[in-house]
Scaffold this motif. Structure first.
Motif, short mmCIF file in Angstrom:
data_model
loop_
_atom_site.label_atom_id
_atom_site.label_comp_id
_atom_site.label_asym_id
_atom_site.label_seq_id
_atom_site.Cartn_x
_atom_site.Cartn_y
_atom_site.Cartn_z
N MET A 93 0.92 -1.16 -0.17
CA MET A 93 -0.06 0.05 0.02
C MET A 93 1.03 1.27 -0.07
SD MET A 93 -2.90 1.55 -0.11
CE MET A 93 -4.02 0.07 -0.01
N LYS A 94 2.04 1.25 0.84
CA LYS A 94 2.89 2.40 0.80
C LYS A 94 3.48 2.68 -0.52
CE LYS A 94 6.88 1.78 2.37
NZ LYS A 94 8.30 1.77 3.18
N HIS A 95 3.83 1.60 -1.46
CA HIS A 95 4.42 1.75 -2.40
C HIS A 95 3.50 2.27 -3.52
CE1 HIS A 95 8.18 0.25 -1.10
NE2 HIS A 95 7.78 -0.79 -0.85
N PHE A 96 2.12 1.78 -3.39
CA PHE A 96 0.99 2.30 -4.38
C PHE A 96 0.82 3.55 -4.05
CE2 PHE A 96 -3.47 3.01 -4.85
CZ PHE A 96 -3.52 2.71 -6.24
N VAL A 97 0.60 4.16 -2.83
CA VAL A 97 0.15 5.71 -2.57
C VAL A 97 1.59 6.35 -2.95
CG1 VAL A 97 0.21 7.31 -0.89
CG2 VAL A 97 -1.03 5.16 -0.54
N SER A 98 2.70 5.86 -3.05
CA SER A 98 3.77 6.68 -3.58
C SER A 98 3.86 6.51 -4.92
CB SER A 98 5.30 6.11 -2.98
OG SER A 98 6.37 6.82 -3.81
N LEU A 99 3.42 5.59 -5.68
CA LEU A 99 3.22 5.63 -7.14
C LEU A 99 2.26 6.70 -7.83
CD1 LEU A 99 4.06 4.04 -9.82
CD2 LEU A 99 2.00 2.77 -9.29
N ILE A 100 1.23 6.70 -7.17
CA ILE A 100 0.15 7.69 -7.58
C ILE A 100 0.44 8.92 -7.05
CG2 ILE A 100 -1.44 5.81 -8.14
CD1 ILE A 100 -2.85 6.82 -5.59
N ARG A 101 1.34 9.32 -6.37
CA ARG A 101 1.80 10.55 -5.71
C ARG A 101 0.60 11.28 -5.07
NH1 ARG A 101 5.66 12.60 -9.29
NH2 ARG A 101 7.02 10.89 -9.94
N MET A 102 -0.19 10.65 -4.27
CA MET A 102 -1.22 10.72 -3.34
C MET A 102 -1.25 12.42 -2.74
SD MET A 102 -4.04 8.94 -1.14
CE MET A 102 -4.22 7.58 -2.50
N LYS A 103 0.22 12.44 -2.40
CA LYS A 103 0.54 13.65 -1.46
C LYS A 103 0.51 14.81 -2.44
CE LYS A 103 5.42 13.46 -2.00
NZ LYS A 103 6.75 13.48 -1.03
#
Length: 291
Positions: free
Chosen positions: A1-11
């Motif tokens: 999940m951490k890598h997925f959030v990083s992939l889509i640049r949610m921040k």
């Protein structure tokens, strides 16, 4: 999940909050129908932007692996495979365009324009200096225009100029961060090949001054004061000037390298200034209406 959030640049989804700017400045943000449409528009831009981030990361895998920070990105590090990245990008792109279709046709055209510009950026136009930061700034301008189109509200020319200049400021600040990292690592990246510190410092300083003047002109323009029924908007310029000066202090005096988004979300002075600006605008526009 951490890598997925990083992939889509949610921040970075926070940047899509620009779609709320026309409603906020127009004094109609808290209309329930407007909020529903604007939230839908926010997610449209977020989904499409995430798809573009993934595409860009895929094209820059080899370059990112030699970058001191970007080497930890999911695709560059191998945490997520290119195939999975492609599937994620496709799903987000389809979701964003489909949702835009249901918002309204004009908004869909803006989303498609945003997509074409950013694909062009990812596929090579980002290698042309000055054009690259102009294209980044156009994304923020399109978000703002989209916010007006979604709720059918007219946009002040001064507001559009101010948003574009502010976005150029952010883009140049990011180039400053890239330059400082390049000096520290000894590796000259594509992003800073035709830039140097003197040029970027001069650009940031120039745009800062013009941005402050544009905001003040916006707050005292007859069109805005008549539409919002207030002659006191210029008071909010105090916080805009303070915020810009603080960012210049961080960049030029403290020489603090960092993502503009990260600085805006972590510097206490800037956070306080932004909150005071929002509060002052709310008091002048919304409380005077009894909302």
């Amino acid at each position: 999940m951490k890598h997925f959030v990083s992939l889509i640049r949610m921040k970075h989804w926070v940047k899509n909050g620009f779609v709320f700017i026309p409603a906020f400045f127009g004094g109609v943000l808290f209309n329930q129908d407007n909020l529903v449409l604007l939230i839908a528009g926010f997610f449209c831009f977020s989904f499409v932007a995430s798809a573009i981030y993934v595409i860009n990361d895929y094209r820059d895998i080899e370059v990112d692996r030699n970058h001191p920070e970007k080497k930890n990105r999911p695709l560059a590090s191998g945490a997520i495979s290119p195939t999975v990245g492609f599937i994620v990008a496709t799903i987000f792109l389809i979701a964003g365009i489909a949702l835009a279709f249901f918002v309204n046709t004009d908004f869909l055209y803006i989303i498609l324009t945003y997509l074409v510009i950013n694909l062009g950026y990812s596929l090579g136009l980002k290698n042309i200096s000055i054009l690259d930061i102009m294209m980044v700034a156009s994304g923020f301008l399109l978000r703002t225009i989209a916010g007006g189109v979604i709720i059918d509200i007219s946009l002040s020319q001064w507001l559009l100029i101010m948003v574009f200049l502010g976005a150029l400021f952010i883009a140049l600040a990011k180039r400053l961060d890239d330059l400082i990292l390049a000096e520290q690592s000894g590796t000259i990246s594509r992003k800073v090949k035709n830039y140097n510190l003197n040029f970027v410092y001069s650009g940031i300083t120039m745009i800062s001054g013009v941005s402050m003047v544009s905001y003040i002109m916006y707050t005292i323009s007859a069109e805005v004061t008549e539409r919002l029924h207030s002659d006191h908007l210029y008071f909010t310029s105090i916080f805009v000037v303070a915020g810009i000066l603080r960012y210049l202090q961080i960049s030029l005096v403290e020489k603090n390298s960092g993502s503009p988004t990260k600085i805006l979300l972590t510097d206490r002075f800037l956070i306080t200034t932004i909150l005071c600006w929002i509060l002052s605008f709310y008091v002048i526009i919304y409380m005077s209406k009894g909302l």
